[in-house]
Design a protein around this motif. Structure first.
Motif, PDB file in Angstrom:
ATOM      1  N   ALA A  66     -81.417 106.133  61.269  1.00 17.84           N
ATOM      2  CA  ALA A  66     -82.309 106.721  60.275  1.00 17.84           C
ATOM      3  C   ALA A  66     -83.700 106.963  60.842  1.00 17.84           C
ATOM      4  O   ALA A  66     -84.347 107.968  60.540  1.00 17.84           O
ATOM      5  N   ILE A  67     -84.177 106.031  61.680  1.00 20.16           N
ATOM      6  CA  ILE A  67     -85.492 106.192  62.304  1.00 20.16           C
ATOM      7  C   ILE A  67     -85.478 107.391  63.254  1.00 20.16           C
ATOM      8  O   ILE A  67     -86.413 108.192  63.282  1.00 20.16           O
ATOM      9  N   ALA A  68     -84.412 107.521  64.039  1.00 14.27           N
ATOM     10  CA  ALA A  68     -84.299 108.664  64.952  1.00 14.27           C
ATOM     11  C   ALA A  68     -84.251 109.976  64.177  1.00 14.27           C
ATOM     12  O   ALA A  68     -84.754 111.004  64.631  1.00 14.27           O
ATOM     13  N   GLN A  69     -83.671 109.945  63.000  1.00 16.84           N
ATOM     14  CA  GLN A  69     -83.598 111.134  62.136  1.00 16.84           C
ATOM     15  C   GLN A  69     -84.971 111.507  61.577  1.00 16.84           C
ATOM     16  O   GLN A  69     -85.169 112.607  61.085  1.00 16.84           O
ATOM     17  N   GLU A  70     -85.930 110.562  61.668  1.00 16.94           N
ATOM     18  CA  GLU A  70     -87.249 110.718  61.053  1.00 16.94           C
ATOM     19  C   GLU A  70     -87.121 110.787  59.538  1.00 16.94           C
ATOM     20  O   GLU A  70     -87.855 111.514  58.859  1.00 16.94           O
ATOM     21  N   ALA A  71     -86.181 110.010  59.011  1.00 10.16           N
ATOM     22  CA  ALA A  71     -85.956 109.989  57.567  1.00 10.16           C
ATOM     23  C   ALA A  71     -87.138 109.357  56.845  1.00 10.16           C
ATOM     24  O   ALA A  71     -87.736 108.400  57.321  1.00 10.16           O
ATOM     25  N   HIS A  72     -87.430 109.908  55.697  1.00 15.30           N
ATOM     26  CA  HIS A  72     -88.541 109.425  54.877  1.00 15.30           C
ATOM     27  C   HIS A  72     -88.044 108.487  53.785  1.00 15.30           C
ATOM     28  O   HIS A  72     -88.761 107.597  53.336  1.00 15.30           O
ATOM     29  N   VAL A  73     -86.801 108.704  53.337  1.00 13.80           N
ATOM     30  CA  VAL A  73     -86.198 107.888  52.286  1.00 13.80           C
ATOM     31  C   VAL A  73     -84.914 107.278  52.829  1.00 13.80           C
ATOM     32  O   VAL A  73     -84.031 107.995  53.315  1.00 13.80           O
ATOM     33  N   LEU A  74     -84.795 105.949  52.744  1.00  7.62           N
ATOM     34  CA  LEU A  74     -83.606 105.247  53.215  1.00  7.62           C
ATOM     35  C   LEU A  74     -82.824 104.747  52.009  1.00  7.62           C
ATOM     36  O   LEU A  74     -83.357 104.017  51.166  1.00  7.62           O
ATOM     37  N   LEU A 123     -89.758 105.172  51.792  1.00 10.19           N
ATOM     38  CA  LEU A 123     -89.238 104.696  50.511  1.00 10.19           C
ATOM     39  C   LEU A 123     -87.865 104.092  50.758  1.00 10.19           C
ATOM     40  O   LEU A 123     -86.983 104.739  51.339  1.00 10.19           O
ATOM     41  N   ILE A 124     -87.677 102.836  50.333  1.00 13.23           N
ATOM     42  CA  ILE A 124     -86.412 102.139  50.499  1.00 13.23           C
ATOM     43  C   ILE A 124     -85.764 101.990  49.129  1.00 13.23           C
ATOM     44  O   ILE A 124     -86.382 101.484  48.197  1.00 13.23           O
ATOM     45  N   ILE A 125     -84.509 102.430  49.005  1.00 18.71           N
ATOM     46  CA  ILE A 125     -83.746 102.225  47.769  1.00 18.71           C
ATOM     47  C   ILE A 125     -82.417 101.605  48.163  1.00 18.71           C
ATOM     48  O   ILE A 125     -81.678 102.163  48.983  1.00 18.71           O
ATOM     49  N   ALA A 126     -82.098 100.432  47.592  1.00 18.29           N
ATOM     50  CA  ALA A 126     -80.894  99.713  48.002  1.00 18.29           C
ATOM     51  C   ALA A 126     -80.224  99.046  46.814  1.00 18.29           C
ATOM     52  O   ALA A 126     -80.892  98.466  45.955  1.00 18.29           O
ATOM     53  N   THR A 137     -90.606 106.880  41.395  1.00 21.27           N
ATOM     54  CA  THR A 137     -91.123 105.982  42.421  1.00 21.27           C
ATOM     55  C   THR A 137     -91.697 106.811  43.558  1.00 21.27           C
ATOM     56  O   THR A 137     -91.677 108.042  43.513  1.00 21.27           O
ATOM     57  N   SER A 138     -92.206 106.140  44.576  1.00 18.45           N
ATOM     58  CA  SER A 138     -92.908 106.873  45.631  1.00 18.45           C
ATOM     59  C   SER A 138     -92.841 106.123  46.956  1.00 18.45           C
ATOM     60  O   SER A 138     -92.340 104.987  47.038  1.00 18.45           O
ATOM     61  N   CYS A 139     -93.367 106.754  47.979  1.00 22.53           N
ATOM     62  CA  CYS A 139     -93.383 106.192  49.327  1.00 22.53           C
ATOM     63  C   CYS A 139     -94.037 104.807  49.332  1.00 22.53           C
ATOM     64  O   CYS A 139     -94.976 104.551  48.580  1.00 22.53           O
ATOM     65  N   GLY A 140     -93.521 103.944  50.177  1.00 22.29           N
ATOM     66  CA  GLY A 140     -94.077 102.616  50.328  1.00 22.29           C
ATOM     67  C   GLY A 140     -93.419 101.565  49.468  1.00 22.29           C
ATOM     68  O   GLY A 140     -93.690 100.370  49.639  1.00 22.29           O
ATOM     69  N   ARG A 152     -91.124 115.502  46.377  1.00 24.73           N
ATOM     70  CA  ARG A 152     -92.272 116.357  46.664  1.00 24.73           C
ATOM     71  C   ARG A 152     -92.447 117.452  45.618  1.00 24.73           C
ATOM     72  O   ARG A 152     -92.956 118.526  45.904  1.00 24.73           O
ATOM     73  N   GLY A 153     -91.969 117.195  44.413  1.00 28.52           N
ATOM     74  CA  GLY A 153     -92.160 118.132  43.321  1.00 28.52           C
ATOM     75  C   GLY A 153     -91.170 119.267  43.267  1.00 28.52           C
ATOM     76  O   GLY A 153     -91.288 120.148  42.404  1.00 28.52           O
ATOM     77  N   THR A 154     -90.174 119.274  44.167  1.00 26.72           N
ATOM     78  CA  THR A 154     -89.171 120.335  44.161  1.00 26.72           C
ATOM     79  C   THR A 154     -87.777 119.726  44.260  1.00 26.72           C
ATOM     80  O   THR A 154     -87.621 118.524  44.485  1.00 26.72           O
ATOM     81  N   GLN A 155     -86.764 120.553  44.106  1.00 28.72           N
ATOM     82  CA  GLN A 155     -85.391 120.083  44.158  1.00 28.72           C
ATOM     83  C   GLN A 155     -85.115 119.360  45.474  1.00 28.72           C
ATOM     84  O   GLN A 155     -85.540 119.787  46.549  1.00 28.72           O
ATOM     85  N   ILE A 156     -84.370 118.296  45.382  1.00 30.36           N
ATOM     86  CA  ILE A 156     -84.175 117.405  46.517  1.00 30.36           C
ATOM     87  C   ILE A 156     -83.411 118.073  47.674  1.00 30.36           C
ATOM     88  O   ILE A 156     -83.582 117.709  48.833  1.00 30.36           O
ATOM     89  N   LYS A 157     -82.576 119.062  47.359  1.00 28.51           N
ATOM     90  CA  LYS A 157     -81.761 119.708  48.388  1.00 28.51           C
ATOM     91  C   LYS A 157     -82.620 120.314  49.488  1.00 28.51           C
ATOM     92  O   LYS A 157     -82.232 120.359  50.653  1.00 28.51           O
ATOM     93  N   LYS A 158     -83.812 120.762  49.134  1.00 25.33           N
ATOM     94  CA  LYS A 158     -84.713 121.372  50.112  1.00 25.33           C
ATOM     95  C   LYS A 158     -85.111 120.397  51.201  1.00 25.33           C
ATOM     96  O   LYS A 158     -85.412 120.794  52.324  1.00 25.33           O
ATOM     97  N   TRP A 159     -85.103 119.096  50.892  1.00 29.77           N
ATOM     98  CA  TRP A 159     -85.607 118.084  51.811  1.00 29.77           C
ATOM     99  C   TRP A 159     -84.502 117.169  52.327  1.00 29.77           C
ATOM    100  O   TRP A 159     -84.750 116.009  52.640  1.00 29.77           O
ATOM    101  N   SER A 160     -83.282 117.664  52.442  1.00 30.42           N
ATOM    102  CA  SER A 160     -82.148 116.804  52.782  1.00 30.42           C
ATOM    103  C   SER A 160     -82.333 116.061  54.103  1.00 30.42           C
ATOM    104  O   SER A 160     -81.832 114.954  54.270  1.00 30.42           O
ATOM    105  N   LYS A 161     -83.087 116.638  55.039  1.00 28.84           N
ATOM    106  CA  LYS A 161     -83.283 115.974  56.326  1.00 28.84           C
ATOM    107  C   LYS A 161     -84.117 114.706  56.200  1.00 28.84           C
ATOM    108  O   LYS A 161     -84.106 113.863  57.094  1.00 28.84           O
ATOM    109  N   GLU A 162     -84.850 114.577  55.115  1.00 20.63           N
ATOM    110  CA  GLU A 162     -85.728 113.427  54.952  1.00 20.63           C
ATOM    111  C   GLU A 162     -85.035 112.243  54.290  1.00 20.63           C
ATOM    112  O   GLU A 162     -85.656 111.209  54.059  1.00 20.63           O
TER     113      GLU A 162
END
Length: 254
Positions: free
Chosen positions: A170-178, A208-211, A46-49, A83-93
């Motif tokens: 989450a918004i303050a964190q600037e998270a990309h995936v919720l 991206l919202i996953i719930a 899946t992807s953003c949006g 983003r094509g790489t292991q998820i750990k790299k982007w944990s802040k998102e």
């Protein structure tokens, strides 16, 4: 403690521009707790949006999947990439919002204090709040209509307000995936509708919202994609394709 629901930070910076298009790819994911297999052969792309519902019976592994994506439980096999790489790299998102019963609502923190916690992954070790951090918190409170409630202790909020407070974090964190675990549970109809509108707005902004979700009557209203899961994948695609009597019966019967 509320701190337990924060995702571990990494040294990589979060992308603040949510209109960039990124893919989340899960390939043959397995999660095992000692001798118990909680998840097996889970795959999705899946992807953003998008707003993705995880649908299945109690004990199907929906919460485990959310926590695996968030890095809160270890996978035993398979890959999760962003983003094509292991998820750990982007944990802040990634921001994980737990089920309401998992939160200690007596914890002595205000709404603003909770939202400020969203900035911790951005600060890193030994850093202090700067002007941009205060501005991010102010913006998050304003966007979720929490300015007038920011000095209240979190237990003093209604269920809908509590969910908005976690979204503001989450918004303050600037998270990309919720990643939300049963966000609509316990909410009255007006609060559910407000939350649904907020999630749609966040997705339209490029998140991206996953719930996990259990109300079959509202899946198609609140989400556009669905993963049918009962320990393993029973289908991933659009809600129109998969929210059918036959497919739901097969998933829940299994």
């Amino acid at each position: 403690m509320l701190e337990s629901v924060l995702i571990d930070t990494s040294e990589h910076s979060c992308c603040a521009h949510h209109h960039d298009h990124h893919d989340l790819v899960i390939d043959q994911l397995y999660v095992q707790y000692r001798d118990i297999t909680a998840l097996q052969d889970i795959s999705l792309n899946t992807s953003c949006g998008n707003r993705v519902a995880l649908v299945g019976p109690n004990g199907a592994g929906k919460s485990t999947l959310l926590k695996a994506i968030a890095g809160l439980v270890k996978k035993s096999k398979g890959t999760i990439s962003w983003r094509g790489t292991q998820i750990k790299k982007w944990s802040k998102e990634f921001a994980y919002l737990p089920q309401r019963e998992e939160v200690d609502w007596d914890f002595p923190i205000t709404v603003r204090g909770l939202v400020e916690m969203g900035r911790y992954p951005q600060l890193g070790m030994w850093k202090h709040f700067a002007k941009k951090d205060t501005e991010a918190v102010d913006k998050a409170l304003e966007s979720l209509d929490l300015v007038d409630l920011q000095h209240r202790q979190i237990k003093q909020l209604s269920g809908g307000q509590q969910q908005r407070a976690f979204l503001a974090r989450a918004i303050a964190q600037e998270a990309h995936v919720l990643l939300l675990d049963e966000p609509f549970t316990g909410l009255d109809r007006p609060s559910s509708e407000t939350l649904a509108d907020l999630l749609q707005k966040l997705a339209l902004e490029g998140r991206l919202i996953i719930a996990s979700h259990h109300d079959m009557a509202t899946v198609k209203i609140h989400f556009n994609q669905v993963l049918l899961v009962n320990k393993s994948s029973h289908g991933f695609g659009t809600c129109d394709e998969l929210i059918t009597e036959d497919k739901l019966s097969a998933t829940f019967a299994h």
